[in-house]
Design an enzyme around this catalytic site. Structure first.
Site, PDB file in Angstrom:
ATOM      1  N   CYS A  48      -7.495 -47.372 -13.162  1.00 38.61           N
ATOM      2  CA  CYS A  48      -6.927 -47.062 -14.489  1.00 38.61           C
ATOM      3  C   CYS A  48      -7.377 -48.083 -15.533  1.00 38.61           C
ATOM      4  O   CYS A  48      -7.669 -47.726 -16.667  1.00 38.61           O
ATOM      5  CB  CYS A  48      -5.398 -47.093 -14.463  1.00 38.61           C
ATOM      6  SG  CYS A  48      -4.640 -46.332 -13.042  1.00 38.61           S
ATOM      7  N   ASP A  49      -7.406 -49.359 -15.174  1.00 32.39           N
ATOM      8  CA  ASP A  49      -7.512 -50.409 -16.189  1.00 32.39           C
ATOM      9  C   ASP A  49      -8.825 -51.173 -16.249  1.00 32.39           C
ATOM     10  O   ASP A  49      -9.030 -51.973 -17.167  1.00 32.39           O
ATOM     11  CB  ASP A  49      -6.350 -51.404 -16.007  1.00 32.39           C
ATOM     12  CG  ASP A  49      -5.011 -50.735 -16.260  1.00 32.39           C
ATOM     13  OD1 ASP A  49      -4.984 -49.779 -17.072  1.00 32.39           O
ATOM     14  OD2 ASP A  49      -4.007 -51.136 -15.664  1.00 32.39           O
TER      15      ASP A  49
ATOM     16  N   CYS B 265      -3.549 -51.179 -10.927  1.00 34.03           N
ATOM     17  CA  CYS B 265      -4.445 -50.034 -10.776  1.00 34.03           C
ATOM     18  C   CYS B 265      -5.816 -50.331 -11.386  1.00 34.03           C
ATOM     19  O   CYS B 265      -5.994 -50.209 -12.604  1.00 34.03           O
ATOM     20  CB  CYS B 265      -3.825 -48.798 -11.432  1.00 34.03           C
ATOM     21  SG  CYS B 265      -4.882 -47.345 -11.327  1.00 34.03           S
TER      22      CYS B 265
END
Ligand code: NAP
Length: 310
Positions: free
Chosen positions: A138-139, A135
Site C-alpha cells: 500500500c505505502d 503494508c
C-alpha cells in the site's frame, strides 16, 4: 425491526479460504451468503507477488483474489458488505449481527483471518500513517529513494522488505534475534539483495521524528546494552499477527490466544460452526492451505445441512 436474511450457510470473510468455502457450499446447491466488511481478497490484497500458489507461475495478490472471486460467483452466492458485531445462537440457527442487519443460517463458516500485531513502542501510534506502516504494497510509493526500516524477522518482514527495495534507497531489517524466522528461500533472496541491511539482536525502543514525519528508529543492542539509532523516513512493522475473532468471543470456540479451535474437518465445538484459514489455531498460514481448509469447511457445511434432514 432489524432486517434478517435467511440462508443455509453464512461465510464470514472473503479471503481465499472463505471464497473457497462459499464456492463449495454454493456448488452443492445451498443458499449461501458471504459477508465481508471490505473488498474481497483478504490479505492477498496487501501482497505483491504470490509465487507459492500452484497453477499461477507469476501472479499479483489482488489478481489472484479476482480469479477466486470470479470462480466463486459462478455458483451465485450472495456477496454482502457488513461489519460483523456478534453471533447469537437461536434454536440451532446462527444469527450473525452486522451493522447492516442480521443474517441467519443453520451453518456458519468463520474465515475472518488475522490482523497485524503492534510492537507497542513510543512513536508507533503517533506516526502511524505518517511514516509508520503495516503494508508495504500500500505505502511503498510514498518512500521512493528513501531509507527504510523493517521490524521483524518472519516471512512477512522479509517478503515485504524485499518488495520495498524496488523503490527504496535502502531497507534495514531490525530483528530481535540473530537469525530470521522466514522461509529459507526468502532469506536467500534477502541476503543476496544489495539494498538490504540487517541489524541483529536489537530491541526497538522508539520511533522518533519531528512531530510530522519519522526520522529515526532507536534500539538497544541486546549484546552490549548500547543505545543506538538508524535513520529512516519509513518504518514497516511486521512482528506477527492476531486473530480477528472478537465477534466470536462468547461462543466458547476460541483458544487462550483467541484463535478458533477446530478439528481436522474444520468443526468447532459448536455443531454447525466451522472455521478455516488464518483465524484457525494452526501452524502454517498460507493461501494454499486456506483454500484447502475452505474446501473442507464448505463440504462439511453441506454434510451438516444434510444431517439436519435425516
Ligand atoms: P511471524 O511468523 O509470527 O513472525 C513475526 C516476527 O516478528 C518474528 O521474527 C518475531 O521474532 C518478530 N517479533 C514478534 N514480536 C516482536 C516484538 N515485540 N518485537 C520485535 N520483533 C517481534 O509473523 P508474520 O511474518 O506476519 O507471518 C504470519 C504468518 O503468515 C506465518 O505463518 C507466515 O509463515 C505466514 N506468511 C507466509 C508468507 C509466504 O508464504 N510467502 C508470507 C507472509 C506471511 P522471533 O523470530 O524472535 O519470534
Amino acid at each position: 425491526m432489524t432486517e434478517r436474511k435467511e440462508y443455509d450457510v453464512i461465510v464470514i470473510g472473503a479471503g481465499p479460504g472463505g471464497m473457497t468455502a462459499a464456492l463449495y457450499a454454493a456448488r452443492a446447491n445451498l443458499k449461501v451468503a458471504v459477508l465481508d466488511r471490505g473488498p474481497y481478497g483478504g490479505a492477498m490484497n496487501n501482497t505483491d507477488a504470490v509465487d507459492n500458489y500452484p497453477g499461477f507461475v507469476d501472479v499479483k495478490g489482488p489478481e489472484l483474489g479476482e480469479h477466486m472471486y470470479q470462480t466463486m460467483m459462478k455458483f451465485e452466492p450472495d456477496f454482502e458488505y457488513g461489519d460483523v458485531q456478534t453471533v447469537k445462537l437461536e434454536d440451532g440457527k446462527k444469527v450473525v449481527v452486522t451493522d447492516v442487519g442480521e443474517f441467519a443460517a443453520p451453518a456458519l463458516i468463520i474465515a475472518t483471518g488475522a490482523d497485524h500485531k503492534k510492537i507497542g513502542v513510543p512513536g508507533e501510534e503517533e506516526y502511524s500513517g505518517r511514516g509508520v506502516s503495516y503494508c508495504a504494497v500500500c505505502d511503498a510509493p510514498f518512500f521512493r529513494d528513501e531509507d527504510l526500516v523493517v521490524i521483524g524477522g518472519g516471512d512477512s518482514a522479509i517478503e515485504e522488505g524485499i518488495y520495498l527495495t524496488q523503490l527504496a534507497k535502502s531497507v534495514t531489517v531490525i530483528h530481535r534475534r540473530d537469525q530470521l524466522r522466514a522461509q529459507p528461500i526468502l532469506q536467500k533472496r534477502a541476503f543476496a539483495n544489495d539494498k538490504m541491511n540487517f541489524i541483529w539482536n536489537a530491541q526497538v525502543e522508539a520511533i522518533e521524528g519531528d512531530g510530522q514525519k519519522v526520522e529515526k528508529v532507536t534500539y538497544r543492542d541486546k549484546e552490549t546494552g548500547e543505545e543506538k539509532e538508524v535513520k529512516a523516513s519509513g518504518v514497516f512493522i511486521y512482528v506477527g499477527i492476531l486473530p480477528q475473532s472478537k465477534p466470536f468471543a462468547d461462543l466458547g470456540i476460541l483458544d487462550e490466544q483467541g484463535w478458533v479451535a477446530t478439528d481436522d474437518l474444520m468443526h468447532t465445538n459448536v455443531p454447525g460452526i466451522f472455521a478455516l484459514g488464518d483465524v484457525r489455531a494452526k501452524h502454517l498460514r498460507q493461501i494454499a492451505n486456506a483454500v484447502g481448509d475452505g474446501s473442507i469447511a464448505g463440504q462439511e457445511a453441506y454434510n451438516y445441512i444434510q444431517s439436519l434432514n435425516d
